[in-house]
Design a protein around this motif. Structure first.
Motif, mmCIF file in Angstrom:
data_model
loop_
_atom_site.group_PDB
_atom_site.id
_atom_site.type_symbol
_atom_site.label_atom_id
_atom_site.label_comp_id
_atom_site.label_asym_id
_atom_site.label_seq_id
_atom_site.Cartn_x
_atom_site.Cartn_y
_atom_site.Cartn_z
ATOM 1 N N ALA A 1 -5.309 6.323 -1.220
ATOM 2 C CA ALA A 1 -5.184 5.991 0.195
ATOM 3 C C ALA A 1 -3.905 6.571 0.808
ATOM 4 N N SER B 1 0.805 -1.221 0.000
ATOM 5 C CA SER B 1 0.000 0.000 0.000
ATOM 6 C C SER B 1 0.840 1.274 0.000
ATOM 7 N N GLN C 1 -3.843 -4.271 -0.334
ATOM 8 C CA GLN C 1 -4.765 -3.314 -0.925
ATOM 9 C C GLN C 1 -4.584 -3.338 -2.438
ATOM 10 N N TYR D 1 -12.071 -5.107 5.717
ATOM 11 C CA TYR D 1 -11.716 -4.587 4.404
ATOM 12 C C TYR D 1 -12.866 -3.730 3.895
ATOM 13 N N SER E 1 -9.398 -0.480 0.804
ATOM 14 C CA SER E 1 -8.789 -0.019 2.051
ATOM 15 C C SER E 1 -8.839 -1.132 3.087
ATOM 16 N N ILE E 2 -7.942 -1.024 4.077
ATOM 17 C CA ILE E 2 -7.814 -2.038 5.130
ATOM 18 C C ILE E 2 -7.836 -1.343 6.477
ATOM 19 N N LEU F 1 -10.177 -4.578 -3.374
ATOM 20 C CA LEU F 1 -9.950 -4.192 -1.986
ATOM 21 C C LEU F 1 -9.329 -2.793 -1.983
ATOM 22 N N ARG G 1 -5.539 -0.330 -9.546
ATOM 23 C CA ARG G 1 -4.847 -0.576 -8.283
ATOM 24 C C ARG G 1 -3.943 0.604 -7.921
#
Length: 362
Positions: A78, A41, A311, A343, A335-336, A333, A71
């Motif tokens: 993020a 990430s 992510q 997720y 965000s974590i 996916l 991606r």
């Protein structure tokens, strides 16, 4: 990180010289190094993902480039924020890709978003702002509109039309659960969706790696496999641990190398039904930064709910009781939340769902 930068620089040099085939493995190697060194990430990882996407687009692999551009955008949003200049660059890149694929209506709001980001952050006269303005003007001419370059008041969150459920081209995978048991445990890479979107059962075309003991000529055989019979080989971390280290303090790089369903089979025999990922465990091994298993390292079995995938990965939702209609759906996916063990998964342009780690399978 310095090695990753050096490999990336060499890849960029080969690409500039027109050696796209020579640049691709270097781009992939650089990405693996950045993922292992900085994490999936990190902003630098996002740049490496974007470089690989641009290379695939230059090679004409638009379907392979699209999930990578998506991606890269998710990582930059993020890590850097929705209005950062590099985020704007990712938005522009995605717009150019959609335009190249003929999706002019999908490209337009992305160009407008990129233009708004650059105008706000860099100014109306900055070269990057001018480039995006020209891109938008060219698109509008193709669409036959006279309202070319002057956009309406900017909105920073337009709709992005992408196939969020599509697994990335060239994604490494491991096969399991096949009736042809000799192929279980075989590794390969996704090349393309083997069936049209919406056709069931869905299948993907997988190009096999040469099995141990086989001649190199055996590499390249292809098979059409349903997603339920392969798992993506992704770099992972253990929930609750920021970094795992060996006795010398070196960071351990770990990757999913298979699926173990023996516990799920036992549970199914006892209760008659297993929900979601209950009893399913990832086979996780220590690997090199490029994803090759380390000799002498035994694999570990990690429950899905204790395994954190990167992510930007595409995951399948399983075992949702509050929204059972979403079970089997795939999404990106985006965000974590490590503290909450959740997720956020984007299923559609305007639909993001929040699920537990255990409800998303790689």
């Amino acid at each position: 990180a310095e090695t990753g930068a050096s490999v990336n620089n060499l890849a960029q040099l080969l690409q500039a010289k027109g050696d796209l085939d020579g640049a691709e493995p270097l781009c992939r190697r650089a990405l693996a190094i950045f993922e292992a060194g900085h994490g999936p990430s990190h902003a630098d990882t996002g740049t490496s993902v974007s470089n690989l996407a641009s290379l695939l687009q230059a090679k004409g692999d638009l379907d392979g480039a699209e999930p990578l551009f998506l991606r890269a955008l998710a990582i930059r949003e993020a890590a850097l924020g929705a209005n950062h200049a590099k985020t704007g660059a990712s938005v522009n890149n995605l717009a150019q890709l959609l335009q190249a694929k003929g999706d002019l209506d999908g490209a337009e709001p992305l160009y407008r978003r990129a233009l708004a980001i650059f105008e706000a952050g860099l100014g109306r006269d900055h070269p990057n702002t001018t480039i995006v303005k020209n891109n938008l003007a060219a698109l509008m001419r193709v669409k036959g509109s006279s309202a070319a370059a002057e956009p309406p008041p900017p909105k920073i969150e337009p709709k992005i039309e992408c196939e969020y459920d599509k697994l990335p081209s060239h994604q490494p995978v491991v096969m399991y659960g096949l009736k042809a048991a000799d192929y279980n445990g075989r590794r390969g890479r996704l090349t393309e969706r083997g069936t049209k979107k919406g056709v069931t059962p869905e299948r993907y075309l997988i190009e096999l790696d040469a099995a141990q003991g086989e001649a190199e000529e055996a590499e390249g055989k292809t098979m059409q496999i349903q997603p339920k019979n392969f798992v993506q080989r992704l770099f992972v971390t253990r929930a609750g641990f920021d970094n795992l280290e060996d006795m010398l303090g070196n960071k351990i790089t770990l990757m999913i190398m298979g699926i173990d369903t023996s516990e799920a089979t036992e549970l199914n025999g006892e209760s008659g039904a297993v929900e979601g990922t209950e009893g399913i465990r990832y086979v996780v091994r220590s690997v090199t930064p490029t994803g090759e298993p380390l000799e002498g390292e035994d694999p570990e079995l990690w429950p899905v709910e204790e395994t954190v995938v990167p992510q930007g990965s595409v995951v399948t939702l399983l075992g949702l009781k509050g929204a059972p209609e979403l079970n089997g759906r795939r999404g990106v996916l985006v965000s974590i939340d490590h503290d909450a063990g959740r997720y956020e998964v984007q299923l559609e342009a305007e639909r993001v769902v929040r699920v537990r780690f255990r409800n998303a399978l790689a």
